[in-house]
Design a protein around this motif. Structure first.
Motif, PDB file in Angstrom:
ATOM      1  N   VAL A  77     -20.073  -6.766 -31.240  1.00  0.00           N
ATOM      2  CA  VAL A  77     -19.545  -5.418 -31.469  1.00  0.00           C
ATOM      3  C   VAL A  77     -19.708  -4.606 -30.194  1.00  0.00           C
ATOM      4  O   VAL A  77     -20.810  -4.509 -29.652  1.00  0.00           O
ATOM      5  CB  VAL A  77     -20.270  -4.731 -32.641  1.00  0.00           C
ATOM      6  N   GLY A  78     -18.597  -3.987 -29.722  1.00  0.00           N
ATOM      7  CA  GLY A  78     -18.629  -3.367 -28.412  1.00  0.00           C
ATOM      8  C   GLY A  78     -18.977  -1.892 -28.389  1.00  0.00           C
ATOM      9  O   GLY A  78     -19.626  -1.425 -27.457  1.00  0.00           O
ATOM     10  N   ALA A  79     -18.538  -1.127 -29.381  1.00  0.00           N
ATOM     11  CA  ALA A  79     -18.695   0.325 -29.300  1.00  0.00           C
ATOM     12  C   ALA A  79     -18.692   0.915 -30.701  1.00  0.00           C
ATOM     13  O   ALA A  79     -18.186   0.307 -31.648  1.00  0.00           O
ATOM     14  CB  ALA A  79     -17.564   0.935 -28.464  1.00  0.00           C
ATOM     15  N   PRO A  80     -19.252   2.124 -30.873  1.00  0.00           N
ATOM     16  CA  PRO A  80     -19.209   2.777 -32.186  1.00  0.00           C
ATOM     17  C   PRO A  80     -17.821   3.352 -32.465  1.00  0.00           C
ATOM     18  O   PRO A  80     -17.083   3.711 -31.545  1.00  0.00           O
ATOM     19  CB  PRO A  80     -20.254   3.888 -32.049  1.00  0.00           C
ATOM     20  N   GLN A  81     -17.482   3.429 -33.736  1.00  0.00           N
ATOM     21  CA  GLN A  81     -16.229   4.064 -34.164  1.00  0.00           C
ATOM     22  C   GLN A  81     -16.446   4.766 -35.497  1.00  0.00           C
ATOM     23  O   GLN A  81     -17.081   4.215 -36.400  1.00  0.00           O
ATOM     24  CB  GLN A  81     -15.092   3.038 -34.335  1.00  0.00           C
ATOM     25  N   PHE A  82     -15.909   5.971 -35.601  1.00  0.00           N
ATOM     26  CA  PHE A  82     -15.959   6.747 -36.828  1.00  0.00           C
ATOM     27  C   PHE A  82     -14.567   6.847 -37.431  1.00  0.00           C
ATOM     28  O   PHE A  82     -13.563   6.877 -36.711  1.00  0.00           O
ATOM     29  CB  PHE A  82     -16.488   8.161 -36.552  1.00  0.00           C
ATOM     30  N   GLY A  83     -14.516   6.907 -38.752  1.00  0.00           N
ATOM     31  CA  GLY A  83     -13.241   7.106 -39.430  1.00  0.00           C
ATOM     32  C   GLY A  83     -12.696   8.497 -39.167  1.00  0.00           C
ATOM     33  O   GLY A  83     -13.433   9.439 -38.838  1.00  0.00           O
ATOM     34  N   ALA A  84     -11.389   8.649 -39.339  1.00  0.00           N
ATOM     35  CA  ALA A  84     -10.740   9.938 -39.077  1.00  0.00           C
ATOM     36  C   ALA A  84     -11.220  11.001 -40.062  1.00  0.00           C
ATOM     37  O   ALA A  84     -11.394  10.734 -41.253  1.00  0.00           O
ATOM     38  CB  ALA A  84      -9.226   9.781 -39.168  1.00  0.00           C
ATOM     39  N   ARG A  85     -11.450  12.199 -39.559  1.00  0.00           N
ATOM     40  CA  ARG A  85     -11.831  13.334 -40.404  1.00  0.00           C
ATOM     41  C   ARG A  85     -10.606  13.852 -41.160  1.00  0.00           C
ATOM     42  O   ARG A  85      -9.488  13.350 -41.005  1.00  0.00           O
ATOM     43  CB  ARG A  85     -12.429  14.425 -39.520  1.00  0.00           C
ATOM     44  N   ARG A  86     -10.823  14.864 -41.989  1.00  0.00           N
ATOM     45  CA  ARG A  86      -9.733  15.398 -42.806  1.00  0.00           C
ATOM     46  C   ARG A  86      -8.570  15.850 -41.936  1.00  0.00           C
ATOM     47  O   ARG A  86      -8.741  16.496 -40.898  1.00  0.00           O
ATOM     48  CB  ARG A  86     -10.228  16.557 -43.656  1.00  0.00           C
ATOM     49  N   GLY A  87      -7.365  15.508 -42.386  1.00  0.00           N
ATOM     50  CA  GLY A  87      -6.171  15.899 -41.657  1.00  0.00           C
ATOM     51  C   GLY A  87      -5.074  16.362 -42.605  1.00  0.00           C
ATOM     52  O   GLY A  87      -4.964  15.878 -43.741  1.00  0.00           O
ATOM     53  N   PHE A  88      -4.278  17.323 -42.156  1.00  0.00           N
ATOM     54  CA  PHE A  88      -3.175  17.880 -42.942  1.00  0.00           C
ATOM     55  C   PHE A  88      -1.860  17.501 -42.252  1.00  0.00           C
ATOM     56  O   PHE A  88      -1.699  17.705 -41.043  1.00  0.00           O
ATOM     57  CB  PHE A  88      -3.296  19.396 -43.052  1.00  0.00           C
ATOM     58  N   PHE A  89      -0.923  16.977 -43.048  1.00  0.00           N
ATOM     59  CA  PHE A  89       0.331  16.493 -42.474  1.00  0.00           C
ATOM     60  C   PHE A  89       1.497  16.905 -43.371  1.00  0.00           C
ATOM     61  O   PHE A  89       1.351  17.053 -44.592  1.00  0.00           O
ATOM     62  CB  PHE A  89       0.310  14.968 -42.347  1.00  0.00           C
ATOM     63  N   GLY A  90       2.644  17.076 -42.754  1.00  0.00           N
ATOM     64  CA  GLY A  90       3.855  17.411 -43.497  1.00  0.00           C
ATOM     65  C   GLY A  90       5.060  16.767 -42.858  1.00  0.00           C
ATOM     66  O   GLY A  90       5.047  16.403 -41.678  1.00  0.00           O
TER      67      GLY A  90
END
Length: 707
Positions: free
Chosen positions: A688-701
């Motif tokens: 495993v090379g690096a840390p990753q976080f899931g995307a935070r809340r997002g609003f789309f249209g």
């Protein structure tokens, strides 16, 4: 299929007696549509799942989900049973690393070199099938799951759509499709562009990543010429181009000195990666009464380029900086056929050949070091490592679908595969599946498959580690055995039951015993993975799924429990530390992508509201957490990341008119509704090379016009 043949014949054959003068004229367009449908059905029948699990996303399902047609393929697949989320857009099916095969209209498209780009856009698909379990003999090479996209053809309706989607993270995503037919020619074209500031997972928990802009272009085209009632010629292909900034992790501590400089703000690093993939297929199909054939030559070119920070930030933090260019050109042919020998026996057969030419050039800037590993000068040196390789894959199969009774089908066969690249190996692989339907709505299946999985040639490096001796990139382990093909015994069984009208439940269990278990890890700055083998390994799991569809309501839920373990790393040892190798040589450990529990689910409702249809939708994903370092520092992959639950919500208003409003759709989506902060990776674990976080809340249209 026989009834469809009769329909086609009835439409195409002139009457013996002259029709009345007021009889309607024959409709050539209707003939073409019926023939195209029959040929599609015949093509799909060449390569059925036959006892394996088949989870299907239809076009209606894809549109009636949060983000609709603008959702990426990874997010779509995560809603299937037993699919685990990972970083860089990767997914794991039944706890396997990669080992996924992608097909378009049943034809294998060779895998691309990619760290986090996605080659295929779901908007090109009429259906997406994820086929798992003990695969029939026609499926080889990548066997944890087969993802088959049956592309939209334009044979059934003229029209298209144009749309715009955007929102959080400065997302801009215009797209368009065009479909139709003229004479015997059917066509479908699709194009999309994506730009945002979250191209790769954020290495920190902040809402916005630093230096994470991406620009991605995708295009696809399909042309089909119906030559006769029994044959057609189809050509389809596409391109995917992605430009990615590598996100920065602020606050890192420099470890080396470059030209007198020993400080650097890690938030100002400027690493970039570009990924390009082009592919094309020419397919000839013949569908007769007893014989059904498809012969499909194919080509694929893929290239990945990684550029380190031009100011030398990589070498100040890591002691090395790699500039890499990897490319692969693959060409080959796939032929599949079936022959209805008797009412009880359907014989299927086929062959596959692929020649792949890979090239790699990696220029590494490193510092010389003394016997104690201390930097001796702040002036770096450059070491160039190049590789060239031509490799071949060969495969042939033969199988029989034997209908023992109306309720019982036995599908058995064998395939032979050979790889001649960085490794030269071959295997004869028997396959068998038994399907029993004792009553309407009840299906039992049990199967066995012997699988042979060659290592991905486009990812196998040719690094001679000795050339880095005496530098900051010297390997602790001075050797690496070649990566070998994985060999597997696969057992699977399950039941599917229709409980009530519209409600279906299923339960499936599997066990895999492996030799030379293939895994992949990130072992450098470039976000391209490298393969290695465990000498032995095993995996097991249980999956439960349920779906309900009746009238305007559609609901589904999936739950999976499983794990995968490997023992004794026997290839590419130079990637690892000696203490890791010593422990793994004598103990079975979890693979880094093994996750105990995975769940997904969602649904939609179609409401007629007087101006069209209103479609609210929602889905969720639960992950128990991938593996991480042991907190006690003893067992590799002995720890586990925290579990997480994320949910998405969408609502679309589809208008029926009048005038310009007809075919107009407006939607709004919220991704990660509860703004859950969760880690996909923490940067620890084997490979495993690096840390990753899931995307935070997002609003789309978005807005889309269908014409």
């Amino acid at each position: 299929m026989r009834n469809l043949l009769l329909v086609t014949a009835a439409l195409a054959t002139p009457a013996l007696a002259a029709p009345p003068t007021d009889a309607p004229a024959a409709d050539p367009g209707k003939d073409i549509v019926v023939t195209a449908r029959r040929l599609d059905t015949a093509r799909d029948a060449i390569l059925p799942s036959l006892g394996a699990g088949d989870f299907k996303f239809t076009r209606a399902t894809l549109d009636a989900q949060p983000q609709g047609a603008d959702r990426n393929l990874t997010s779509v697949l995560l809603q299937a049973p037993g699919v685990t989320q990972d970083s860089y857009g990767a997914v794991h099916v039944r706890n396997e690393h990669a080992n996924l095969q992608y097909r378009l209209n049943g034809v294998i498209v060779p895998e691309a070199i990619s760290g986090f780009g996605q080659t295929f856009d779901p908007r090109i698909a009429e259906t997406i099938d994820l086929i798992t379990g003990t695969l029939p003999a026609q499926y080889g090479y990548r066997t944890s799951g087969v993802i088959n996209l049956r592309t939209r053809s334009g044979a059934f309706e003229d029209g298209g759509d144009v749309g715009y989607y955007g929102g959080s993270h400065n997302t801009i995503q215009p797209s368009a499709t065009l479909r139709g037919s003229t004479g015997n020619l059917n066509y479908f074209f699709s194009g999309s562009y994506l730009q945002n500031d979250l191209g790769v997972e954020n290495p920190v928990a902040t809402r916005n990543a630093v230096h994470d802009r991406t620009k991605q272009y995708r295009a696809f085209g399909y042309l089909s010429d119906i030559l006769s009632d029994t044959s057609r010629l189809t050509v389809f292909g596409g391109t995917a181009i992605g430009k990615f900034q590598i996100p920065n992790n602020p606050g890192q501590t420099p470890a080396f000195t470059l030209n007198g400089r020993s400080t650097f703000d890690s938030s100002l690093l400027d690493q970039n990666q570009r990924e390009t993939t082009h592919y094309g297929v020419l397919a000839y199909q013949y569908a007769g009464d007893a014989v059904n054939l498809q012969v499909a030559p194919f080509v694929r070119y893929s290239q990945t380029r990684f550029s380190p920070d031009p100011q030398g930030g990589d070498i100040i933090f890591n002691g090395f900086a790699d500039q890499s260019r990897l490319s692969s050109f693959a060409a080959g042919v796939q032929a599949d056929g079936s022959y209805k020998a008797t009412d009880s026996h359907m014989i299927r057969f086929g062959l596959f050949f692929q020649n792949e030419r890979t090239r790699s050039t990696v220029t590494s800037r490193v510092f010389p070091v003394d016997a104690m590993g201390q930097q001796t000068t702040d002036q770096p040196i450059s070491i160039i490592d190049t590789g060239r390789k031509s490799g071949q894959l060969y495969g042939i199969y033969l199988q029989d679908e034997w209908t023992l009774s109306p309720e019982l089908t036995f599908n058995y066969g064998v395939r032979f595969d050979r790889v001649d690249a960085y490794t030269r190996e071959q295997q004869l692989s028997p396959r068998a599946n038994l399907v029993y339907r004792p009553a309407p709505g009840t299906t039992f299946h049990i199967g066995y498959a012997r699988n042979f999985t060659p290592p991905p040639q486009e990812l196998v490096g040719t690094t001679t580690v000795a050339r880095f001796n005496g530098t900051t990139r010297e390997s602790e382990i001075p050797f690496g055995d070649p990566v070998r093909a994985e060999r597997e015994h696969y057992f699977d069984g399950g039941i599917e039951q229709t409980v009530a009208h519209g409600l279906t439940v299923g339960l499936d269990a599997y066990y895999k015993k492996k030799r030379n278990l293939l895994d992949e890890g990130q072992f450098g700055s470039s976000l391209v993975l490298s393969p290695f083998n465990y000498a032995t390994g095993y995996a097991w799991g249980v999956e439960f799924r349920t779906n309900y569809s009746r009238g305007p309501v559609s609901l589904y839920a999936n739950l999976a429990r499983g794990q995968e373990k490997g023992r004794n790393i026997v290839s590419s040892q130079f990637f690892f530390a000696q203490d890791e190798l010593d422990y793994i040589a004598n103990h079975s450990i979890f693979t880094d992508h093994s996750q105990r529990w995975t769940a997904s689910g969602g649904g939609s409702v179609t409401i007629k509201d007087g101006i069209g249809t209103l479609v609210p939708s929602a889905d969720f994903l639960y992950g128990d957490g991938l593996r991480a370092d042991d907190p006690a520092g003893i067992v590799p992959n002995g720890g586990k990341l925290p579990s997480y639950f994320t949910a998405n919500f969408g609502i679309a208003q589809n208008l029926d008119g009048p005038g310009f409003l007809k075919g107009l759709s407006v939607r709004f989506d919220v991704v990660n509704v509860f703004d859950k902060v969760y880690e996909i990776r923490d940067g620890s674990g084997v490979g495993v090379g690096a840390p990753q976080f899931g995307a935070r809340r997002g609003f789309f249209g978005g807005i889309r016009k269908t014409f």
